[in-house]
Design an enzyme around this catalytic site. Structure first.
Site, PDB file in Angstrom:
ATOM      1  N   CYS A 113      17.813   5.359  -3.350  1.00 48.09           N
ATOM      2  CA  CYS A 113      17.631   6.294  -4.461  1.00 48.09           C
ATOM      3  C   CYS A 113      18.755   7.324  -4.571  1.00 48.09           C
ATOM      4  CB  CYS A 113      16.276   6.992  -4.366  1.00 48.09           C
ATOM      5  SG  CYS A 113      15.906   7.671  -2.745  1.00 48.09           S
ATOM      6  N   ASN A 163      13.252   8.555  -8.393  1.00 46.96           N
ATOM      7  CA  ASN A 163      13.598   7.865  -7.144  1.00 46.96           C
ATOM      8  C   ASN A 163      12.755   6.622  -6.896  1.00 46.96           C
ATOM      9  OD1 ASN A 163      11.446   9.856  -6.713  1.00 46.96           O
ATOM     10  ND2 ASN A 163      11.448   9.115  -4.606  1.00 46.96           N
ATOM     11  N   SER A 208       0.805  -1.224   0.000  1.00 49.14           N
ATOM     12  CA  SER A 208       0.000   0.000   0.000  1.00 49.14           C
ATOM     13  C   SER A 208       0.838   1.275   0.000  1.00 49.14           C
ATOM     14  CB  SER A 208      -0.937   0.015   1.215  1.00 49.14           C
ATOM     15  OG  SER A 208      -0.182   0.142   2.403  1.00 49.14           O
ATOM     16  N   GLY A 209       2.130   1.144   0.199  1.00 47.78           N
ATOM     17  CA  GLY A 209       3.002   2.315   0.156  1.00 47.78           C
ATOM     18  C   GLY A 209       3.326   2.713  -1.275  1.00 47.78           C
TER      19      GLY A 209
END
EC number: 1.2.1.103
Lengths: 345, 345, 345, 345
Positions: A146, A309, A11-12
């Site tokens: 990132c 990112n 869900s992120g």
């Protein structure tokens, strides 16, 4: 489709990005996406781009057996649940920082104690342009961070080609988008406070320095600013070589490292609006761009590096690594182009 | 109101900002705003914030006699028209780069030949915090450039206090908004191409380096990026001092220089969302913010400086200088606070 | 300075806006700003624009006696604490919805039960352009809601002048910025989710309809969209008059109502970029803009109205009302112009 | 790859979008992209997302023979060059407004005289969800306009199902992004002037009304606002049906029309952040979203419709139509998902 896959922490933002990529991947079938908070909701409930996808979040405590498990959980979760992950899947690709560093000593310098330090040596750090030879057959992969990825991609070819010696002073001034703060937010990432900013986000001591040190073999002066975009990390590296460096040397170094890389582009000058690497030019994609300018006044080399990112800096890189690990075509599921124009990537 | 004023080049962004400031200034009455392209239009036609102001643009060839003439024309125009400006006004405040440098040699190094080099020595560079003592009675004032102002404000107190020696390597990584490109635009500043960017705008050799060199006495490695805001210039200065520098020394240096400055604020750490200088915090105002962090890992001092490029970096600084030149209260017409929240400043 | 003032709920967006306005107001001295969460912090901790202001938040339970108390608390708080507010101050200006409606019946239709219904009739609704004659000497003032204010300002002159009869079908399509969601935020107002949106925010049944109905005497079809700006409310009113309406009638109606209003501007057509009311043109100010276009094809009148929701829609309107209530010059502390350009207001 | 394709007008925004789509399309090979201004430049020079694509612009006067020619030229160009286009290609897909209307009478009402009115009846209007049955074998296709497409997609199912009779008053309030203004820009679309706006862009008399009238058989009250996003068109349709309409009827109407449509999603309510159609949810894709809410107070139906103006409103729709015309799988080259989060789509 040849492989089954699951996304833990679906869900992120990076979980959603993995779902998007796997949904369009010719070799993967997503059989599970977990979320404690949104169990039984469709993935489209959290990721509106995926409203057409027929999949519901399930509880993370019951993992389906799969070929590849992608863990997109907050830092610290993977080290706790790593045994369950490895029980469920032959290959685990972890997108957190838990298994990126090579030793407990290194880890303890930047983070607070590792639950499973004995696994650090087993995990393969994945920045395929850097070390794809280690990935085939790997069963625990730690996808690179990132900001570290952006920095390493910009500088490493110069060291490899001997244009830089590795003893130079290097200042890395990074600009990042709001997705680095993750979903959910807080006061600092609320729209009224976060829009239009140039905010020192990590003035010093950003943890990604650890990865850069370990994989670039160089200590850098590292500062991260938050700016007004959602996706994107742009690293500007100011390097002071011992002697004069020519444009030809720079081009040649990048060509040597990236000439055959499917996802790397070198952009340096020329006319038009877009003359250097920009996050907008790679938004939504697994492409990375590097470029440079030489400052005649002070014999400085300025290296620009831009990635998304959430893609080359996270989910795209993870899928790329999984492709290599499993022997799939490297670009499978990742070969699409980005958008132009796009507002804030 | 004690003084009459005119704005030459009133339809551009800095011209409009001057009109806004002079309209709210207790000591100035605006008697003329010129614009070749928008002659006879109201100033509100170009500056919608001024739709309530009863003033129309007039042709720049017919200048009214005034006490103070503010020239907000493109670089190169003031040196051509300087005699007409001085005939019309006792005090000329030029916002362009035409009279900022002290000598023809300096000028020629960065620009293309000066029409009136003999005037360079007469003009007073105006960055009031730096040299207000030179301004009273000055009749030709060259208001400082935005990126130079941000940089100088951040670094100068450290040299003055001896925290830095002046021999250090200094990398200045500046982030600026789209108003620096001026009104009118072109492809690069069109909304679809310009929004959401981190774009190397002047990778090397930005002309403001000349001002920094001249007024700071230091050569810096200077790179400017365009980011997604309209107003604002944020300079991050990465400095490598010869020996260790303590937080106390830094605070003390800024207090010494800026403790009594009406427009300077030092911001460094503390809790909350806004811990360092940010363009958003000073948008629309003549305030400048400086702050810092010390990098324990590499003995680097990171200095942050933020201004509104159109205010403290241009029109606000010009009015501030005029106040000092005429002996008016320094903060007259400039003492208002900015906005919070504000989207993109 | 003639009057003391306090701001209850000083850490929120409208609380901060009140502090900004009162700090620059020639007749008010702020003696207290309360905040439960940020007690003892400086106001600049929450409002970076006010970092130069020497004031710390105090606990809301201990109110200083003042001439005017501004309550910028969430809906429901004022009705609970109204006795304490009135004990502390001769004049209470409430910015919440608690005392805006005239009767318990009206209130219950849109909200959930009022604690102090007997006070509803005592409170004066404040939209000074609408009913300034009721304000002098008022001791409990309910400042109008932002979206209602935008709508009423656009339509009322047309009813007053008889251009519209009041029986027309009226569709009001409002676009608002993120500050309407208040400080703190949640997932929906986090930057990654909130930026770049056109989101139906209140598709139907927005509570501000109640104010419009009560003070305009007209039921409207009301829909609110969230768009990417921080400040601003723009109401587009689509009205279908019974017979043809001419441009002259429209201009005349607005001139009649607003010809002498210090904060209202009518903008309709003309050349240039800014031809109609826009939130950008009034950002940060107490100005409101109205304008219109007539659709020849379907005899529709399109009315545009733009305000800054935090100023004319909240804190500015509240100070304006206090000025009138106390007999101060109406424009005191509010006469400044906005910014141009400004990114996202 | 089975078909060759060319893009005339390849340097504009929709031209670039066509190149992106055709580059990733399994059945098309791009053999030519024309641009008068950028002849011999790579397509990546104008479209930084395509920096990896090996193709250079050629002069538009020399067209290669292809199976399908996509014309992404400004309005008026196609009607002049249509014979050359048809000589070069078996199938011409025109993205301009030149061939969208069915008769010269209709055209003359909204535009200024048609060069080739005899072709209007031959061209097939393409909004595949509306009239895919006309497309197979078509040799001249006029791809629908963005704002018309958004409006028609939202309303047509309600007429088809009899939920609406066609006699209702309909107000359509559209919000669009800056890419609708095209590449190149001017003062109104420069970043400082264009960002953060809610600007009445076409208050009345937008030419897309013609398409809506012709293909929906209904006159609507149409107003377009520019808001701060790059891509996207969101239409809010306020409809006043003669009698009560239930949620079930609405759902059923959309299910009937779009239940089997590969690119349409109905979104209406539910929890979470994204409850209605939003341009962000479909940015970069060929998906369209429709949804609604019923206003209990005034028996109004509010219909929301969201598309990416450059995709389903232009290039995506054009490729979709070409797929149908040639008998290729409808979703070929268009089946990818969008991004989440994405700043300003």
């Amino acid at each position: 489709m040849s492989y089954t896959a699951s996304v833990v922490g679906g869900s992120g933002f990076t979980g959603g990005e993995l779902l998007r990529l796997l949904d369009g991947h010719p070799e993967f079938e997503v059989v599970q996406a977990t979320s404690r908070s949104y169990e039984r909701k469709t993935v489209g409930h959290q990721h509106p781009n995926l409203r057409g996808m027929d999949l519901r979040f399930t509880d993370p405590s019951e993992l389906e057996p799969v070929d590849v498990l992608f863990a997109a959980t907050p830092h610290g979760v993977s080290m706790e649940r790593i045994d369950a992950f490895r029980d469920a899947a032959d290959t685990v690709v972890d997108l957190s920082a838990d298994f990126r560093l090579g030793s407990e000593t290194q880890y303890d310098e930047w983070y607070d104690g590792h639950d499973r330090p004995e696994l650090l040596a087993d995990a393969e750090y994945a920045l395929p342009e850097l070390n794809r030879e280690n990935l085939p057959g790997a069963d625990l992969i730690a996808s690179g961070g990132c900001n570290a990825t952006a920095t390493i991609l910009g500088l490493k070819p110069l060291f490899d080609a001997g244009v830089l010696s590795g003893d130079e002073d290097v200042v890395v001034d990074v600009k990042v988008g709001s997705s680095e703060g993750g979903a959910g937010g807080g006061a600092a990432s609320s729209h009224p406070e976060r829009s239009g900013i140039v905010r020192p986000y990590a003035p010093t001591s950003h943890r990604h320095e650890a990865e850069i040190e370990e994989f670039l073999g160089l200590s850098v002066s590292f500062t991260v600013h938050a700016v007004d975009m959602t996706r994107g990390a742009a690293a500007t590296c100011h390097v002071f070589p011992d002697g004069p460096v020519g444009k030809k040397d720079m081009w040649s170094a990048y060509r040597e490292s990236y000439g055959d890389e499917p996802f790397m582009r070198t952009v340096a000058g020329g006319g038009g609006v877009y003359r250097y690497p920009e996050p907008k030019a790679v938004a939504g994609t697994n492409y990375g761009e590097v470029g440079f300018e030489i400052d005649p006044g002070n014999e400085r080399v300025v290296v620009f590096s831009a990635i998304d990112n959430m893609m080359k800096g996270s989910a795209g890189q993870a899928v790329h690594a999984a492709n290599v690990a499993l022997g799939i075509e490297e670009t499978a599921g990742l070969a699409f182009q980005g958008l132009h124009p796009v507002g804030a990537p």
